[in-house]
Motif scaffolding. Structure first.
Motif, PDB file in Angstrom:
ATOM      1  N   LYS A 333       0.802  -1.231   0.000  1.00  0.00           N
ATOM      2  CA  LYS A 333       0.000   0.000   0.000  1.00  0.00           C
ATOM      3  C   LYS A 333       0.833   1.278   0.000  1.00  0.00           C
ATOM      4  CE  LYS A 333      -4.207  -1.867   1.872  1.00  0.00           C
ATOM      5  NZ  LYS A 333      -5.114  -2.011   2.989  1.00  0.00           N
ATOM      6  N   ASN A 334       2.084   1.198   0.425  1.00  0.00           N
ATOM      7  CA  ASN A 334       2.904   2.417   0.425  1.00  0.00           C
ATOM      8  C   ASN A 334       3.607   2.604  -0.916  1.00  0.00           C
ATOM      9  OD1 ASN A 334       4.746   0.373   0.550  1.00  0.00           O
ATOM     10  ND2 ASN A 334       6.102   1.375   2.030  1.00  0.00           N
ATOM     11  N   SER A 335       2.994   2.076  -1.982  1.00  0.00           N
ATOM     12  CA  SER A 335       3.610   2.141  -3.313  1.00  0.00           C
ATOM     13  C   SER A 335       2.630   2.778  -4.288  1.00  0.00           C
ATOM     14  CB  SER A 335       3.937   0.718  -3.784  1.00  0.00           C
ATOM     15  OG  SER A 335       2.746   0.030  -4.104  1.00  0.00           O
ATOM     16  N   SER A 336       2.966   2.706  -5.573  1.00  0.00           N
ATOM     17  CA  SER A 336       2.044   3.226  -6.602  1.00  0.00           C
ATOM     18  C   SER A 336       0.729   2.477  -6.590  1.00  0.00           C
ATOM     19  CB  SER A 336       2.671   3.050  -7.986  1.00  0.00           C
ATOM     20  OG  SER A 336       3.874   3.736  -8.047  1.00  0.00           O
ATOM     21  N   LEU A 337       0.727   1.243  -6.052  1.00  0.00           N
ATOM     22  CA  LEU A 337      -0.537   0.495  -5.888  1.00  0.00           C
ATOM     23  C   LEU A 337      -1.174   0.954  -4.574  1.00  0.00           C
ATOM     24  CD1 LEU A 337       0.247  -3.241  -6.767  1.00  0.00           C
ATOM     25  CD2 LEU A 337      -1.257  -1.698  -8.007  1.00  0.00           C
ATOM     26  N   LYS A 338      -1.705   2.147  -4.581  1.00  0.00           N
ATOM     27  CA  LYS A 338      -2.141   2.756  -3.310  1.00  0.00           C
ATOM     28  C   LYS A 338      -3.146   1.891  -2.546  1.00  0.00           C
ATOM     29  CE  LYS A 338      -1.350   7.482  -4.838  1.00  0.00           C
ATOM     30  NZ  LYS A 338      -1.041   7.202  -6.242  1.00  0.00           N
ATOM     31  N   ASP A 342      -5.110  -7.598  -3.599  1.00  0.00           N
ATOM     32  CA  ASP A 342      -4.920  -8.911  -2.979  1.00  0.00           C
ATOM     33  C   ASP A 342      -4.083  -9.821  -3.871  1.00  0.00           C
ATOM     34  OD1 ASP A 342      -6.442  -8.259  -0.801  1.00  0.00           O
ATOM     35  OD2 ASP A 342      -8.307  -8.828  -1.814  1.00  0.00           O
ATOM     36  N   PRO A 343      -3.529 -10.912  -3.262  1.00  0.00           N
ATOM     37  CA  PRO A 343      -2.896 -11.935  -4.100  1.00  0.00           C
ATOM     38  C   PRO A 343      -3.914 -12.454  -5.116  1.00  0.00           C
ATOM     39  CG  PRO A 343      -2.403 -12.321  -1.791  1.00  0.00           C
ATOM     40  CD  PRO A 343      -3.419 -11.226  -1.828  1.00  0.00           C
ATOM     41  N   GLY A 344      -3.475 -12.631  -6.342  1.00  0.00           N
ATOM     42  CA  GLY A 344      -4.396 -13.121  -7.379  1.00  0.00           C
ATOM     43  C   GLY A 344      -4.883 -12.005  -8.285  1.00  0.00           C
ATOM     44  N   GLN A 345      -4.790 -10.770  -7.813  1.00  0.00           N
ATOM     45  CA  GLN A 345      -5.237  -9.662  -8.664  1.00  0.00           C
ATOM     46  C   GLN A 345      -4.082  -9.162  -9.523  1.00  0.00           C
ATOM     47  OE1 GLN A 345      -7.158  -7.317  -5.298  1.00  0.00           O
ATOM     48  NE2 GLN A 345      -8.392  -6.684  -7.058  1.00  0.00           N
ATOM     49  N   GLU A 346      -4.416  -8.715 -10.733  1.00  0.00           N
ATOM     50  CA  GLU A 346      -3.380  -8.164 -11.604  1.00  0.00           C
ATOM     51  C   GLU A 346      -2.796  -6.906 -10.979  1.00  0.00           C
ATOM     52  OE1 GLU A 346      -3.658  -8.898 -16.103  1.00  0.00           O
ATOM     53  OE2 GLU A 346      -5.597  -8.092 -15.493  1.00  0.00           O
ATOM     54  N   LYS A 347      -1.490  -6.698 -11.170  1.00  0.00           N
ATOM     55  CA  LYS A 347      -0.833  -5.545 -10.558  1.00  0.00           C
ATOM     56  C   LYS A 347      -0.423  -4.470 -11.582  1.00  0.00           C
ATOM     57  CE  LYS A 347      -0.966  -7.601  -6.486  1.00  0.00           C
ATOM     58  NZ  LYS A 347      -1.546  -8.886  -6.847  1.00  0.00           N
ATOM     59  N   PHE A 348       0.281  -4.878 -12.643  1.00  0.00           N
ATOM     60  CA  PHE A 348       0.848  -3.863 -13.545  1.00  0.00           C
ATOM     61  C   PHE A 348      -0.208  -2.977 -14.229  1.00  0.00           C
ATOM     62  CE2 PHE A 348       4.411  -7.016 -13.514  1.00  0.00           C
ATOM     63  CZ  PHE A 348       5.281  -6.219 -12.790  1.00  0.00           C
ATOM     64  N   PRO A 349      -1.391  -3.512 -14.610  1.00  0.00           N
ATOM     65  CA  PRO A 349      -2.368  -2.618 -15.248  1.00  0.00           C
ATOM     66  C   PRO A 349      -2.860  -1.515 -14.310  1.00  0.00           C
ATOM     67  CG  PRO A 349      -2.930  -4.915 -15.644  1.00  0.00           C
ATOM     68  CD  PRO A 349      -1.841  -4.908 -14.618  1.00  0.00           C
ATOM     69  N   HIS A 350      -2.669  -1.702 -12.996  1.00  0.00           N
ATOM     70  CA  HIS A 350      -3.100  -0.675 -12.048  1.00  0.00           C
ATOM     71  C   HIS A 350      -1.974   0.311 -11.748  1.00  0.00           C
ATOM     72  CE1 HIS A 350      -6.933  -2.607 -11.445  1.00  0.00           C
ATOM     73  NE2 HIS A 350      -6.265  -3.749 -11.465  1.00  0.00           N
ATOM     74  N   VAL A 351      -0.760  -0.055 -12.145  1.00  0.00           N
ATOM     75  CA  VAL A 351       0.367   0.882 -11.997  1.00  0.00           C
ATOM     76  C   VAL A 351       0.433   1.763 -13.242  1.00  0.00           C
ATOM     77  CG1 VAL A 351       2.866   1.075 -11.755  1.00  0.00           C
ATOM     78  CG2 VAL A 351       1.651  -0.771 -10.602  1.00  0.00           C
ATOM     79  N   HIS A 352       0.220   1.132 -14.407  1.00  0.00           N
ATOM     80  CA  HIS A 352       0.296   1.880 -15.668  1.00  0.00           C
ATOM     81  C   HIS A 352      -1.041   1.752 -16.389  1.00  0.00           C
ATOM     82  CE1 HIS A 352       4.516   2.523 -15.063  1.00  0.00           C
ATOM     83  NE2 HIS A 352       4.694   1.234 -14.858  1.00  0.00           N
ATOM     84  N   GLU A 353      -1.964   2.598 -15.998  1.00  0.00           N
ATOM     85  CA  GLU A 353      -3.288   2.556 -16.627  1.00  0.00           C
ATOM     86  C   GLU A 353      -3.142   2.912 -18.102  1.00  0.00           C
ATOM     87  OE1 GLU A 353      -5.844   5.146 -14.438  1.00  0.00           O
ATOM     88  OE2 GLU A 353      -5.181   4.249 -12.551  1.00  0.00           O
ATOM     89  N   LYS A 354      -4.014   2.383 -18.899  1.00  0.00           N
ATOM     90  CA  LYS A 354      -4.069   2.625 -20.348  1.00  0.00           C
ATOM     91  C   LYS A 354      -2.962   1.902 -21.123  1.00  0.00           C
ATOM     92  CE  LYS A 354      -6.580   6.863 -20.141  1.00  0.00           C
ATOM     93  NZ  LYS A 354      -6.762   8.222 -20.501  1.00  0.00           N
ATOM     94  N   ILE A 355      -2.073   1.181 -20.426  1.00  0.00           N
ATOM     95  CA  ILE A 355      -1.088   0.398 -21.174  1.00  0.00           C
ATOM     96  C   ILE A 355      -1.551  -1.049 -21.175  1.00  0.00           C
ATOM     97  CG2 ILE A 355       1.295  -0.435 -21.218  1.00  0.00           C
ATOM     98  CD1 ILE A 355       2.169   2.162 -20.005  1.00  0.00           C
ATOM     99  N   ASP A 356      -1.601  -1.644 -22.343  1.00  0.00           N
ATOM    100  CA  ASP A 356      -2.004  -3.044 -22.441  1.00  0.00           C
ATOM    101  C   ASP A 356      -0.793  -3.917 -22.120  1.00  0.00           C
ATOM    102  OD1 ASP A 356      -2.848  -5.561 -23.037  1.00  0.00           O
ATOM    103  OD2 ASP A 356      -3.768  -5.036 -24.962  1.00  0.00           O
TER     104      ASP A 356
END
Ligand code: SF4
Ligand code: SF4
Length: 380
Positions: A333-338, A342-356
């Protein structure tokens, strides 16, 4: 498309080792050794081969780049079998501490990649100023041929050791990116970036001017009291200013490109491995998994806890397994993934929105660079 048949000729097994020390001898170097053995590096005929070990020395100020001590077991293994390893890099497109060979070598040494630590000399494979490339025919959708850094093209074998993390242009950066962007000449890097042109959202710009000094080609300017502007003719599309702007006022217009830059990068990766089928080995280091590339002169907070190391003969399978391994972790939570995630959820699309973030894997499989599917083997 001229396929390398990499996908058909190499195994898509991905070997992983976690960071937990299960016995006193469980050093990180031993973990790398185990992975090297698992992907067949001990049985490979290294005798008299010139071996490019491609890693990333990190921009000055960055601290997330691969630890030089993790390169040593790979160098020792190759040397023990009569090979001649060298640490391979290429110049960056933008001005910084790695944009020509002398600066790049000095940065490498300052970051601990000296002969006494790694056991191998540093060689900047695209020449003094990044112009030394060898054209490789690929008949791709975007390029008929790509310019691979001469020193990497001429090497008899290739070992790629990549720090796995997020990336501001391709969503995540691992082996495919290290091959496609990292192993090619400056001409190739320019060709890959031609369609990226960011612009400033005037209503979001707080007129701080921070982006101006980040642009190495002076493409950003600001008239007194006005929002910043980008000269589209000067801009090289490196994407650095996106991270410089804390107000989120600089955006890439992806609508006209739809992942084209990433596809171009994947085509370059195909060109790099074309003469290395059966003689290339890949490692991903899943530690310090930060939002952006090690090309920045700072290091942000990681988005997930440190995980471990992975290796494969298939670059696409390796990146695919690495993305999944990241997604299995809790978000920090203290990162760009504010909001954590949870485990199992995608991470990178939430760090870089609009990037496939799926393009690298899907296009990599489509053009024969490797397979998206993989068999994971966990080493003890
Ligand atoms: S850094 Fe962002 S907010 Fe500051 S001047 Fe540049 S575009 Fe505007
Ligand atoms: S993308 Fe941004 S930093 Fe890079 S050249 Fe263009 S304006 Fe400059």
């Amino acid at each position: 498309m001229s396929k390398t048949n990499n996908a058909e000729k190499v195994s898509n097994k991905v070997y992983t080792v976690g960071l937990k020390a299960k016995r006193p001898s469980d050093s990180h170097q031993k973990k790398i050794e185990k992975l090297a053995e698992a992907i067949g590096m001990k049985k490979f005929d290294w005798k008299n081969k010139l071996v490019a070990i491609k890693t990333h020395f990190g921009e000055r100020g960055n601290s997330a780049f691969p630890r030089p001590t993790l390169i040593r077991p790979i160098v020792d293994l190759i040397k023990a079998k009569g090979g001649k390893p060298f640490l391979a890099e290429t110049s960056t497109l933008y001005t910084g501490s790695r944009s020509n060979a002398p600066d790049h070598i000095e940065t490498a040494l300052l970051h601990g990649f000296g002969l006494e630590v790694t056991g191998a000399p540093v060689f900047i494979c695209d020449g003094l100023t990044g112009r030394s490339g060898q054209l490789v025919k690929i008949d791709g959708k975007h390029f008929p041929e790509v310019s691979v850094a001469s020193g990497i093209f001429e090497a008899d074998a290739l070992v790629v050791v990549s720090h796995f993390k997020g990336h501001e242009v391709s969503g995540f950066g691992g082996t495919i990116k290290n091959l496609g962007m990292g192993c090619c000449s400056r001409t190739a890097k320019l060709a890959m970036h031609t369609s990226i042109r960011p612009s400033v959202l005037e209503d979001k710009c707080v007129k701080c001017g921070a982006c101006i000094s980040w642009c190495s080609v002076n493409a950003i300017f600001q008239e007194k009291g006005s929002p910043a502007k980008i000269d589209q003719k000067k801009c090289q599309g490196c994407g650095e200013c996106l991270t410089a702007c804390r107000a989120n006022a600089i955006r890439i217009n992806w609508s006209g490109d739809a992942g084209g830059v990433t596809e171009k990068m994947v085509e370059h990766a195909l060109g790099v491995v074309k003469n290395k089928v059966g003689s290339s080995f890949y490692f991903n280091l899943l530690v310090d998994i930060v939002p952006v590339c090690d090309c920045y002169g700072f290091t942000d907070a990681p988005i997930v806890p440190n995980i471990g190391y992975a290796a494969s003969l298939d670059p696409v399978a390796l990146d695919s397994a690495s993305v999944d391994w990241v997604n299995q972790q809790p978000g920090l939570k203290n990162s760009s993934l504010k909001d954590g995630f949870d485990p199992g959820q995608e991470k990178f699309p939430h760090v870089h929105e609009k990037i496939d973030t799926k393009i690298q894997l899907e296009y990599g499989e489509k053009i024969g660079l490797g397979k998206k599917t993989y068999e994971r083997v966990e080493l003890d």
